[in-house]
Write a protein that holds these residues in place. Structure first.
Motif, PDB file in Angstrom:
ATOM      1  N   CYS A 124       0.695  -1.184   0.047  1.00 39.79           N
ATOM      2  CA  CYS A 124       0.108   0.067  -0.192  1.00 39.79           C
ATOM      3  C   CYS A 124       0.843   1.344  -0.253  1.00 39.79           C
ATOM      4  O   CYS A 124       0.438   2.378  -0.509  1.00 39.79           O
ATOM      5  CB  CYS A 124      -0.903  -0.124   1.148  1.00 39.79           C
ATOM      6  SG  CYS A 124      -2.227  -1.309   1.295  1.00 39.79           S
ATOM      7  N   ALA A 125       2.050   1.075   0.343  1.00 35.24           N
ATOM      8  CA  ALA A 125       2.889   2.490   0.790  1.00 35.24           C
ATOM      9  C   ALA A 125       3.748   2.891  -0.494  1.00 35.24           C
ATOM     10  O   ALA A 125       4.190   3.843  -0.673  1.00 35.24           O
ATOM     11  CB  ALA A 125       3.846   2.157   1.994  1.00 35.24           C
ATOM     12  N   LYS A 126       4.128   1.738  -1.494  1.00 35.85           N
ATOM     13  CA  LYS A 126       4.781   2.051  -2.631  1.00 35.85           C
ATOM     14  C   LYS A 126       4.121   2.581  -3.775  1.00 35.85           C
ATOM     15  O   LYS A 126       3.109   2.249  -3.877  1.00 35.85           O
ATOM     16  CB  LYS A 126       5.469   0.612  -2.794  1.00 35.85           C
ATOM     17  CG  LYS A 126       6.423  -0.004  -1.912  1.00 35.85           C
ATOM     18  CD  LYS A 126       7.614   0.935  -1.591  1.00 35.85           C
ATOM     19  CE  LYS A 126       8.757   0.373  -0.626  1.00 35.85           C
ATOM     20  NZ  LYS A 126       9.790   1.073  -0.256  1.00 35.85           N
ATOM     21  N   ASP A 127       4.869   3.539  -4.247  1.00 36.96           N
ATOM     22  CA  ASP A 127       4.101   4.140  -5.733  1.00 36.96           C
ATOM     23  C   ASP A 127       4.624   3.619  -6.910  1.00 36.96           C
ATOM     24  O   ASP A 127       4.112   3.817  -7.865  1.00 36.96           O
ATOM     25  CB  ASP A 127       4.409   5.771  -5.754  1.00 36.96           C
ATOM     26  CG  ASP A 127       5.772   6.236  -5.190  1.00 36.96           C
ATOM     27  OD1 ASP A 127       6.635   5.395  -5.191  1.00 36.96           O
ATOM     28  OD2 ASP A 127       5.916   7.302  -5.609  1.00 36.96           O
ATOM     29  N   ASP A 128       5.868   2.652  -6.768  1.00 37.00           N
ATOM     30  CA  ASP A 128       6.222   1.974  -7.844  1.00 37.00           C
ATOM     31  C   ASP A 128       5.483   0.681  -7.998  1.00 37.00           C
ATOM     32  O   ASP A 128       5.403  -0.136  -7.206  1.00 37.00           O
ATOM     33  CB  ASP A 128       7.845   1.698  -7.675  1.00 37.00           C
ATOM     34  CG  ASP A 128       8.426   0.801  -8.794  1.00 37.00           C
ATOM     35  OD1 ASP A 128       7.844   0.682  -9.777  1.00 37.00           O
ATOM     36  OD2 ASP A 128       9.487   0.634  -8.606  1.00 37.00           O
ATOM     37  N   ILE A 129       4.932   0.601  -9.290  1.00 37.98           N
ATOM     38  CA  ILE A 129       3.936  -0.706  -9.048  1.00 37.98           C
ATOM     39  C   ILE A 129       4.687  -1.791  -9.071  1.00 37.98           C
ATOM     40  O   ILE A 129       4.111  -2.804  -8.517  1.00 37.98           O
ATOM     41  CB  ILE A 129       3.117  -0.514 -10.516  1.00 37.98           C
ATOM     42  CG1 ILE A 129       2.044  -1.662 -10.464  1.00 37.98           C
ATOM     43  CG2 ILE A 129       4.111  -0.610 -11.982  1.00 37.98           C
ATOM     44  CD1 ILE A 129       0.996  -1.615  -9.758  1.00 37.98           C
ATOM     45  N   LYS A 131       7.142  -2.544  -7.090  1.00 36.57           N
ATOM     46  CA  LYS A 131       7.560  -2.646  -5.615  1.00 36.57           C
ATOM     47  C   LYS A 131       6.164  -3.091  -4.841  1.00 36.57           C
ATOM     48  O   LYS A 131       6.101  -3.661  -4.062  1.00 36.57           O
ATOM     49  CB  LYS A 131       8.050  -1.577  -5.133  1.00 36.57           C
ATOM     50  CG  LYS A 131       9.598  -1.421  -5.448  1.00 36.57           C
ATOM     51  CD  LYS A 131      10.262  -0.453  -4.653  1.00 36.57           C
ATOM     52  CE  LYS A 131      11.837  -0.393  -5.339  1.00 36.57           C
ATOM     53  NZ  LYS A 131      12.736  -1.472  -5.092  1.00 36.57           N
ATOM     54  N   ALA A 132       5.133  -2.609  -5.381  1.00 34.17           N
ATOM     55  CA  ALA A 132       3.791  -2.804  -4.866  1.00 34.17           C
ATOM     56  C   ALA A 132       3.381  -4.257  -5.159  1.00 34.17           C
ATOM     57  O   ALA A 132       2.839  -4.790  -4.232  1.00 34.17           O
ATOM     58  CB  ALA A 132       2.514  -1.716  -5.187  1.00 34.17           C
TER      59      ALA A 132
END
Length: 179
Positions: A124-129, A131-132
């Motif tokens: 939920c915290a990552k903005d790199d898809i 890494k999400a």
């Protein structure tokens, strides 16, 4: 991180051979009841360390986010193939050890619970898809490990989720040309 997991798995194999004189699952399951609970607990914990390394479980989870920086086909194979699910299979397959070592089984449940929560937070915290997706995968593997750690009631659920995970995280490509 994988080398730490490999060391745990290697030590577990050595301890199994020293204790039982074999490394085959069938041979060990036949005589596991004769071993002390302490020995079985050590074997279980070392198998868990191996599973944590291969399945990106806390505290050996950081490699998965780094592995996602590779090309998309490679990262898709990491998610959908057997690499991250190998630890789940190891714990389920060695169920006879964990059932005779309740402390090791409790350790599996604790590690799995922390991992599934931590993976969800990362997802939920990552903005790199990518890494999400890695966080999501970590969380899903945590659910599988939780099922494996719950004992007889959870083995089928762990393996069922392991199989379904391969389908919903699989690469979506085809050889057919776009219309």
């Amino acid at each position: 991180m994988n080398r730490v997991g490999d060391m745990g798995l290697g030590l577990a194999i050595f301890l199994m051979f020293a204790t039982f004189g074999t490394t085959s699952f069938s041979g060990i399951s036949a005589v596991a009841g004769g071993a002390t609970e302490t020995t079985l607990t050590w074997i279980g914990v070392l198998l868990l360390v191996g599973a944590c390394g291969k399945s990106a479980q806390v505290p050996l989870q950081s490699w998965l986010l780094d592995a996602m920086e590779g090309p998309t086909p490679v990262s898709a194979l990491i998610h959908a193939a057997t690499m991250v699910t190998a630890g789940v299979y190891l714990v389920v397959r060695s169920n006879f050890i964990f059932e005779l070592a309740p402390n090791a089984q409790t350790a599996v449940v604790i590690v799995a619970t922390v991992t599934l929560l931590w993976g969800a937070i990362i997802g939920c915290a990552k903005d790199d898809i990518k890494k999400a997706l890695a966080g999501s995968t970590m969380s899903q593997i945590g659910y599988m490990m939780l099922g494996a750690g719950l004992g007889v009631a959870g083995y089928a659920f762990a393996i069922f989720h392991l199989l379904t995970h391969g389908f919903f995280k699989r690469p979506t490509c085809s050889s057919a040309p776009d219309p």
